[in-house]
Scaffold this motif. Structure first.
Motif: not given
Length: 68
Positions: A12-27
């Motif tokens: 659902x996410x284009x890259x690992x970098x975007x995933x880390x960013x999304x997860x950090x913001x959501x946390x």
């Protein structure tokens, strides 16, 4: 629910970098009191954020989507 994996999230996410960013913001949002987007569980906030991403409850917005 079974373990959440990075591969589940990357569907659902284009890259690992975007995933880390999304997860950090959501946390950060969860720790500030945001409502859960999945069934409540006794997991850590980071795991909850990854589960929400894997369940496609959170979408990535591009900066180009902003107006103004």
């Amino acid at each position: 629910m079974a373990r959440v994996t990075i591969e589940d999230c990357l569907k659902n996410v284009p890259s690992r970098f975007a995933l880390v960013h999304m997860a950090a913001l959501r946390v950060r949002q969860l720790r500030e009191g945001a409502d859960l987007l999945i069934k409540p569980s006794k997991n850590e906030d980071a795991v909850i954020a990854l589960r929400e991403i894997a369940a496609n409850r959170i979408v990535l917005k591009n900066k180009s989507d902003k107006k103004g």
